[in-house]
Motif scaffolding. Structure first.
Motif, PDB file in Angstrom:
ATOM      1  N   TYR A  82      39.975  48.441  48.475  1.00 22.71           N
ATOM      2  CA  TYR A  82      40.269  48.159  47.064  1.00 22.71           C
ATOM      3  C   TYR A  82      40.476  46.676  46.749  1.00 22.71           C
ATOM      4  O   TYR A  82      40.741  46.325  45.605  1.00 22.71           O
ATOM      5  N   ARG A  83      40.353  45.809  47.757  1.00 19.66           N
ATOM      6  CA  ARG A  83      40.700  44.411  47.526  1.00 19.66           C
ATOM      7  C   ARG A  83      39.841  43.751  46.442  1.00 19.66           C
ATOM      8  O   ARG A  83      40.300  42.820  45.756  1.00 19.66           O
ATOM      9  N   ASP A  84      38.601  44.218  46.285  1.00 21.13           N
ATOM     10  CA  ASP A  84      37.743  43.648  45.252  1.00 21.13           C
ATOM     11  C   ASP A  84      37.570  44.581  44.058  1.00 21.13           C
ATOM     12  O   ASP A  84      36.845  44.262  43.116  1.00 21.13           O
ATOM     13  N   LYS A  85      38.232  45.740  44.104  1.00 21.96           N
ATOM     14  CA  LYS A  85      38.057  46.725  43.041  1.00 21.96           C
ATOM     15  C   LYS A  85      39.236  46.784  42.087  1.00 21.96           C
ATOM     16  O   LYS A  85      39.100  47.242  40.950  1.00 21.96           O
ATOM     17  N   MET A  86      40.404  46.363  42.535  1.00 18.81           N
ATOM     18  CA  MET A  86      41.603  46.442  41.697  1.00 18.81           C
ATOM     19  C   MET A  86      42.069  45.040  41.337  1.00 18.81           C
ATOM     20  O   MET A  86      42.787  44.394  42.088  1.00 18.81           O
ATOM     21  N   LYS A  87      41.626  44.583  40.189  1.00 19.63           N
ATOM     22  CA  LYS A  87      42.028  43.267  39.721  1.00 19.63           C
ATOM     23  C   LYS A  87      42.286  43.327  38.224  1.00 19.63           C
ATOM     24  O   LYS A  87      41.638  44.078  37.492  1.00 19.63           O
ATOM     25  N   VAL A  88      43.259  42.569  37.788  1.00 20.41           N
ATOM     26  CA  VAL A  88      43.540  42.457  36.354  1.00 20.41           C
ATOM     27  C   VAL A  88      43.588  40.971  35.998  1.00 20.41           C
ATOM     28  O   VAL A  88      43.726  40.102  36.871  1.00 20.41           O
ATOM     29  N   THR A  89      43.491  40.699  34.735  1.00 24.89           N
ATOM     30  CA  THR A  89      43.483  39.305  34.285  1.00 24.89           C
ATOM     31  C   THR A  89      44.865  38.677  34.443  1.00 24.89           C
ATOM     32  O   THR A  89      45.879  39.381  34.539  1.00 24.89           O
ATOM     33  N   ILE A  90      44.871  37.370  34.455  1.00 28.60           N
ATOM     34  CA  ILE A  90      46.144  36.633  34.545  1.00 28.60           C
ATOM     35  C   ILE A  90      47.028  36.956  33.365  1.00 28.60           C
ATOM     36  O   ILE A  90      48.265  37.050  33.488  1.00 28.60           O
ATOM     37  N   GLU A  91      46.408  37.173  32.189  1.00 27.26           N
ATOM     38  CA  GLU A  91      47.179  37.486  30.986  1.00 27.26           C
ATOM     39  C   GLU A  91      47.929  38.810  31.154  1.00 27.26           C
ATOM     40  O   GLU A  91      49.102  38.926  30.770  1.00 27.26           O
ATOM     41  N   LYS A  92      47.250  39.827  31.720  1.00 30.10           N
ATOM     42  CA  LYS A  92      47.906  41.121  31.913  1.00 30.10           C
ATOM     43  C   LYS A  92      49.039  41.016  32.923  1.00 30.10           C
ATOM     44  O   LYS A  92      50.109  41.608  32.754  1.00 30.10           O
ATOM     45  N   ARG A  93      48.822  40.240  33.990  1.00 28.54           N
ATOM     46  CA  ARG A  93      49.870  40.074  34.986  1.00 28.54           C
ATOM     47  C   ARG A  93      51.069  39.357  34.387  1.00 28.54           C
ATOM     48  O   ARG A  93      52.222  39.718  34.645  1.00 28.54           O
TER      49      ARG A  93
END
Length: 450
Positions: A213-224
């Protein structure tokens, strides 16, 4: 077989399919109050011979004949914990834990997944895995919603972690309770023999999840950043109910840990906690009971009857006769065979129902095999069976109680997990974990001779 095919096809709801199969078993296979009666001859007032039908069993036994086909300890444990979890869900506790978890993980979906998987496995070792899923799943749904990611991968990964973690101890997975009770194995015996492997297996599982999942689960900096800005304390909506419900939940969990010492069944502990929760925390009891996952409970009722009917018809006896062919095999080959057959059958039949019959079959086999009549050697087959059925529970949606609970919770919240979806995740995990367990058994008990 027909029932399982219908369930897998998803043309009929799984609960309806299981109840339909159970109905056929009750009609044609299993004996009930109307079965097994004998007639006595007598004379009526006109001197004619009549037959008086007498019950062949005491009345209480007759009335209980259908109930004996169902494991109500599992049913009432599930129902009681569902009530408690639903009470706590109305306080905002799960939203608090979800936001806190996401903030600890720095708003990263992958780190949050690994954190929840680790927590699920650890909790499952000291609670039963069904209770753990009932506690973790609501948190997971809120976390996924806050991170705006699909919750199904989270739920599936946690469910499999619960079955892996539950393998480590006597109380972690219902099949272990059955094996421990039948064979007289202690809590410490399970810890010493199974925990070392489960720790390694969990770490490998988490690494595989990270790699996949390392390349499949990402969110934008804004969401974080938005996640990190949340105030988890504002999620609590009813502090009074949280205090009372939380205290009841703590005592209930302590009861699960001590139920063996207290000589109480888990269902008694769960229902006692649910009753206290309804009295102390609910103004509208009917509303609280409506939230129970009735579909899941009826599915298990049907499944228990279905497997009991298969046992009554002689299927288990046929399987038991196959063990006779292993009398001349090497003990390691017997262990590995039981592990793999147990894993496959658990995935197909449900690990609780299969284990209940398997302990009897294996116990009879050991009584005729010189090597396994020695106490130390006897335990080897029980460890093989425990690893097989617990890890095999990940093989299908019906493999373990935790699987069905997770699926039921997901469906209730609008997220469908199909039989096929579960197979895609579960089969690879099951195969790899059973291969790893085979290596562990071979190294520990035959190469290292520990």
């Amino acid at each position: 077989m027909g029932t399982y095919i219908v369930i897998a096809s998803e043309k009929v709801h799984k609960s309806a399919a299981a109840m339909g199969g159970a109905m056929l078993m009750l009609l044609f296979i299993l004996e009930g109050p109307s079965h097994g009666k004998k007639a006595d001859a007598s004379l009526d007032q006109n001197g004619q011979t009549t037959e008086i039908v007498q019950p062949s069993e005491p009345l209480v036994s007759q009335l209980d004949s259908f109930a004996q086909n169902i494991n109500f300890d599992v049913i009432f444990t599930l129902a009681g914990m569902m009530v408690l979890v639903n009470i706590l869900s109305e306080t905002g506790l799960f939203q608090y834990v979800a936001i806190k978890s996401a903030k600890v993980a720095k708003g990263s979906p992958l780190n949050t997944l690994l954190l929840l998987v680790f927590a699920t496995a650890i909790l499952s070792a000291f609670l039963d895995n069904v209770t753990t899923i009932l506690l973790i799943a609501p948190v997971t749904l809120v976390v996924a919603a806050e991170l705006e990611v699909p919750p199904i991968p989270f739920l599936l990964c946690e469910t499999m972690a619960s079955n892996i973690g539950g393998t480590a101890t006597l109380i972690g997975d219902p099949p272990n309770l059955i094996i421990g009770s039948y064979a007289g194995l202690s809590f410490s015996a399970f810890m010493v023999n199974l925990s070392p492997f489960i720790v390694v297996a969990l770490l490998i599982y988490m690494f595989v999840l990270w790699f996949y999942y390392r390349d499949k689960m990402k969110v934008t900096i804004e969401k974080r950043a938005r996640i990190m800005a949340f105030n988890e304390k504002e999620a609590i909506t009813d502090k009074s109910k949280l205090r009372k419900g939380g205290l009841i939940m703590i005592f209930t969990l302590i009861g699960f840990l001590l139920h063996g010492m207290l000589h109480l069944e888990p269902s008694v502990v769960a229902m006692a906690g649910a009753t206290c929760g309804l009295i102390a925390c609910c103004d509208n009891v009917d509303h609280a009971l409506e939230k129970i996952e009735w579909g899941t409970l009826f599915f298990f009722i049907g499944l228990f009857i279905l497997v009991k009917g298969a046992e009554k018809a002689g299927l288990m006896a046929e399987l038991g006769e196959l063990l006779v062919h292993m009398n001349d095999w090497h003990p390691l080959a017997i262990m590995l065979t039981i592990m793999w057959v147990g894993g496959i059958c658990a995935a197909i039949m449900n690990n609780v129902s299969f284990t209940a019959a398997a302990v009897i079959i294996i116990g009879q086999f050991m009584s005729t095999h010189e090597f396994f009549q020695i106490r130390l050697h006897e335990e080897l087959l029980w460890w093989a069976l425990a690893l097989g059925v617990c890890l095999g529970g990940n093989g299908s949606a019906v493999g373990a109680a935790a699987n069905m609970c997770a699926i039921g919770i997901a469906e209730k919240n609008g997220h469908k997990i199909s039989f096929k979806d579960f197979l895609i995740y579960g089969v690879p995990v099951t195969i790899v974990s059973l291969i790893a367990a085979s290596l562990y058994v071979s190294l520990r008990y035959y190469q290292l001779d520990l």
